[in-house]
Design a protein around this motif. Structure first.
Motif, short mmCIF file in Angstrom:
data_model
loop_
_atom_site.label_atom_id
_atom_site.label_comp_id
_atom_site.label_asym_id
_atom_site.label_seq_id
_atom_site.Cartn_x
_atom_site.Cartn_y
_atom_site.Cartn_z
N GLU A 255 -37.61 18.53 -64.78
CA GLU A 255 -36.91 18.65 -66.05
C GLU A 255 -36.05 19.91 -66.12
O GLU A 255 -36.51 21.00 -65.81
CB GLU A 255 -37.93 18.65 -67.20
CG GLU A 255 -37.30 18.67 -68.58
CD GLU A 255 -38.33 18.64 -69.69
OE1 GLU A 255 -37.93 18.68 -70.87
OE2 GLU A 255 -39.54 18.57 -69.37
N ARG A 300 -26.50 15.39 -64.74
CA ARG A 300 -26.72 16.07 -66.01
C ARG A 300 -26.14 15.29 -67.17
O ARG A 300 -26.78 15.16 -68.23
CB ARG A 300 -26.10 17.48 -65.95
CG ARG A 300 -26.20 18.24 -67.26
CD ARG A 300 -27.63 18.40 -67.70
NE ARG A 300 -27.71 19.08 -68.99
CZ ARG A 300 -28.81 19.15 -69.72
NH1 ARG A 300 -29.93 18.57 -69.30
NH2 ARG A 300 -28.82 19.80 -70.87
N GLU A 303 -28.44 12.50 -68.00
CA GLU A 303 -29.64 12.98 -68.67
C GLU A 303 -29.38 13.21 -70.16
O GLU A 303 -30.15 12.79 -71.02
CB GLU A 303 -30.11 14.30 -68.03
CG GLU A 303 -30.72 14.15 -66.66
CD GLU A 303 -31.13 15.49 -66.06
OE1 GLU A 303 -31.94 15.50 -65.12
OE2 GLU A 303 -30.61 16.54 -66.52
N GLN A 306 -28.67 9.92 -72.25
CA GLN A 306 -29.88 9.15 -72.50
C GLN A 306 -30.68 9.73 -73.66
O GLN A 306 -31.15 9.01 -74.54
CB GLN A 306 -30.77 9.13 -71.25
CG GLN A 306 -30.29 8.24 -70.14
CD GLN A 306 -31.18 8.36 -68.93
OE1 GLN A 306 -32.25 7.77 -68.89
NE2 GLN A 306 -30.76 9.13 -67.95
N LYS A 334 -30.89 5.19 -66.95
CA LYS A 334 -31.90 5.84 -66.13
C LYS A 334 -31.74 5.46 -64.67
O LYS A 334 -31.88 6.30 -63.77
CB LYS A 334 -33.30 5.45 -66.62
CG LYS A 334 -34.44 6.15 -65.88
CD LYS A 334 -34.42 7.64 -66.11
CE LYS A 334 -35.59 8.33 -65.43
NZ LYS A 334 -35.53 9.80 -65.58
N GLU A 337 -28.96 7.34 -63.33
CA GLU A 337 -29.38 8.74 -63.11
C GLU A 337 -30.12 8.87 -61.78
O GLU A 337 -29.88 9.82 -61.02
CB GLU A 337 -30.28 9.19 -64.25
CG GLU A 337 -30.79 10.62 -64.10
CD GLU A 337 -31.90 10.93 -65.08
OE1 GLU A 337 -32.67 11.87 -64.80
OE2 GLU A 337 -32.03 10.23 -66.10
#
Length: 498
Positions: A255, A300, A303, A306, A334, A337
Motif C-alpha cells: 500500500e 498509481r 489505484e 478505484q 483492479k 492495476e
C-alpha cells in the motif's frame, strides 16, 4: 511475519527489527556483572554457539557500500538466510528464510529484495565469518528476556575474486547487546556498564563492514556544510534513498509504495530544474526520472481512481446503481492495476532502471554558486519559483478560449507543485504551504476531469457488453459538479494567497 514474492508465489518470512549496540574489546576483556543495572533481576547463561556465515555481495561490493548484509548462516538459534537492510540509526530490518540445499545460490526471494542495489550484477560469496559466540540473557523480575549479550570471537576471511590472490584472514573480539523486550533506555544503561569495564563503541556497523574495510566503495560526498550545495546534495540524496526504499515495496505491491516512489521521482526532477544554477548536467537524468515516473503513474492512477469510484458508489442510493457497475469499475480496474504492476516489475528488472539508479549514485556536477551561504541563496530560488507560478497564472487568464485556458491552468498546477517541492527542499514551510494550496485546488478540478474521461471509457465497454450505463452517467454528473465547484472556488483562493 510478512510475505515476499518468489516468482508467482509469496513466501511467509520472518521480518524483524533489530535494535542493538556493538562494542570493540581486547582479547583479555572480561564481560562485567550486569545484575546491578536498573531493570535487570537475573541472567541466564552463558550459552555457547559456533556460527559460520557466508556473505554474498556483488564482486564490487554494492551491498556493503549501503550497509546491507546478505548471509547464509549455520549454527545458533537462527540458522538460515538473513538479509539485513538499513532502517535508521541503530535499527535494522532483517528478513529471514530457512536454509536451502545450495550454499552458493541466494534464494530468489532474497535476491529480488536487493535488485535495487545489485542492478543485474551477480551475487557471489565474498566473505566468511566463523564466530565462537557466548550468549547471556538478561531477565526482569517476571523472567522475561530483556536483552541478550553476545561475546564474539571472530575469524573473518575475505574471498578473493581472482584465483591468483590468497584470501585475507583477520581475527578479533567484540561484544554485542541486542534488545529483546527491553527498551532503549535499558540498552543505554547496559552499554554504559560495558564501556566502563574497558570496551569502546564499535567502529563498524557490522562485522562484515569491519572485515572488508577499505575495499567497500564510498558513496559521493557532500559539499561543505552550510553551503547551498550541501543543502541541495542532502535533499537529492534523501529522495534517492526514498526511491530505493520503496523498490521492494513496489515489487510486492504494498500500500502507498507506488505513490511514494513516484513522488520521489517528481521531487528529484523538480529539484534538478529549480536548482539548475547549483547543479548542472542533469537533463538526461531528468528524462529518465520522467520515464520511470510514468511507469509508476499508470499503476498509481488506477489505484486512485478505484478508491474514488468505490467511495462514490458507496455513497449512492442502491436504486441508482444499475447493472454490474461495481464489477466493471472496481474489478476491471483492479485487473488493469495488476497488469500495470507486472509492467512496472518488468521495467524494474531492466537495464534502463538499473542505469537510472547507477546515475543517481554518481557525483553531482556543482557550479560555483554551490559554495554560497545556503539560506540566502535558497530564499532567492524559492521566491523565483513562486514568481513563475504567478506568471503562468497571468498567461492563462489572458487566454480567451476556454479550452485553451484550462490547459494553461494545468500548467499553473504543475508550476505550483514544483514551487512547493522547491520550498520544502529549502525548508520554507510557509511558501511550501502556499504553493500546495494552489496545487491541491487545481488538482481537484483536474482529478474530476480525469475521472470523467475514465467513466466515458468504462461506459463504452459496458455498452458494448450490453450493460445498462445509467449509473455511469450519474457518476459522471457527480464528477462534473465536483470539478465545476473546484474551478469556481479557485479565483477566491488565488486572491487570498496573492
Amino acid at each position: 511475519m510478512a510475505a515476499i514474492r518468489q516468482g508467482h508465489v509469496y513466501l511467509e518470512v520472518l521480518v524483524a527489527i533489530e535494535i542493538e549496540d556493538k562494542f570493540d574489546v581486547q582479547d583479555e576483556f572480561v564481560v562485567p556483572d550486569l545484575l546491578g543495572v536498573k531493570g535487570i533481576s537475573s541472567a541466564s547463561g552463558p550459552k555457547s554457539h559456533q556460527l559460520v556465515a557466508i556473505y554474498f555481495d556483488t564482486p564490487d561490493l554494492r551491498l556493503a557500500a549501503r550497509g546491507i548484509t546478505l548471509r547464509r548462516r549455520r549454527g545458533g538459534d537462527d540458522s538460515g538466510w538473513h538479509l539485513k537492510l538499513p532502517k535508521a540509526a541503530g535499527v535494522r530490518q532483517e528478513i529471514q528464510l530457512p536454509l536451502t540445499r545450495s550454499a552458493k545460490i541466494v534464494p530468489a526471494a532474497l535476491a529480488d529484495q536487493v535488485l535495487v542495489y545489485t542492478r543485474g550484477h551477480a551475487l557471489v560469496p565474498v566473505a566468511e565469518l566463523d564466530t565462537k559466540r557466548s550468549v547471556t540473557r538478561l531477565l526482569d523480575g517476571d523472567g522475561e528476556v530483556l536483552a541478550e549479550v553476545a561475546d564474539d570471537r571472530v575469524k573473518g576471511t575475505v574471498f578473493s575474486q581472482s584465483p591468483d590472490v590468497k584470501p585475507k584472514v583477520e581475527r578479533w573480539r567484540e561484544v554485542e547487546v541486542e534488545l529483546v523486550k527491553g527498551d532503549e533506555a535499558l540498552l543505554k544503561r547496559v552499554g554504559k556498564r560495558i564501556i566502563k569495564a574497558g570496551a569502546v563503541t564499535g567502529g563498524s556497523a557490522n562485522k562484515l563492514g569491519r572485515l572488508l574495510g577499505e575495499a567497500v566503495q564510498k558513496l559521493p560526498q557532500s559539499p561543505a556544510e552550510g553551503t547551498v550545495g550541501a543543502a541541495v546534495f542532502a535533499y537529492l540524496r534523501s529522495q534517492t534513498d526514498a526511491l530505493i526504499a520503496q523498490d521492494g515495496r513496489v515489487r510486492r505491491a504494498e500500500e502507498d509504495a507506488v505513490h511514494k516512489a513516484r513522488v520521489a521521482c517528481r521531487r528529484m526532477r523538480s529539484a534538478f530544474k529549480s536548482f539548475s544554477s547549483i547543479v548542472t548536467e542533469t537533463d538526461a537524468l531528468q528524462e529518465e526520472l520522467k520515464w520511470f515516473g510514468e511507469v509508476l503513474g499508470e499503476v498509481r492512477d488506477l489505484e486512485v481512481i478505484q478508491l474514488r469510484f468505490g467511495k462514490e458508489l458507496d455513497g449512492l442510493d442502491e436504486h441508482l446503481i444499475v447493472g454490474p457497475v461495481r464489477a466493471r469499475l472496481l474489478d476491471d480496474l483492479k485487473h488493469q492495476e495488476e497488469e500495470g504492476y507486472e509492467r512496472a516489475r518488468e521495467a524494474m528488472n531492466g537495464e534502463r532502471y538499473f542505469a537510472l539508479l547507477d546515475a543517481l549514485d554518481q557525483p553531482l556536477s556543482f557550479t560555483g554558486k554551490a559554495t554560497r551561504e545556503a539560506d540566502e541563496e535558497l530564499a532567492k530560488i524559492v521566491a523565483k519559483e513562486w514568481r513563475r507560478v504567478q506568471k503562468k497564472h497571468e498567461t492563462a487568464q489572458a487566454i480567451d478560449d476556454a479550452h485553451e485556458r484550462e490547459i494553461a491552468m494545468h500548467d499553473v498546477r504543475k508550476a505550483a507543485k514544483r514551487a512547493r517541492y522547491t520550498a520544502e527542499a529549502a525548508g520554507f514551510g510557509h511558501e511550501a504551504a502556499r504553493a500546495e494550496a494552489v496545487q491541491e485546488a487545481l488538482g481537484l478540478y483536474q482529478d474530476g476531469v480525469v475521472a470523467q474521461e475514465t467513466l466515458e471509457k468504462e461506459a463504452a465497454k459496458a455498452r458494448e457488453a450490453g450493460e445498462d450505463t445509467f449509473t455511469y452517467g450519474v457518476l459522471a454528473g457527480l464528477e462534473r459538479a465536483a470539478a465545476d465547484r473546484a474551478r469556481a472556488k479557485f479565483p477566491k483562493l488565488w486572491a487570498k494567497l496573492t
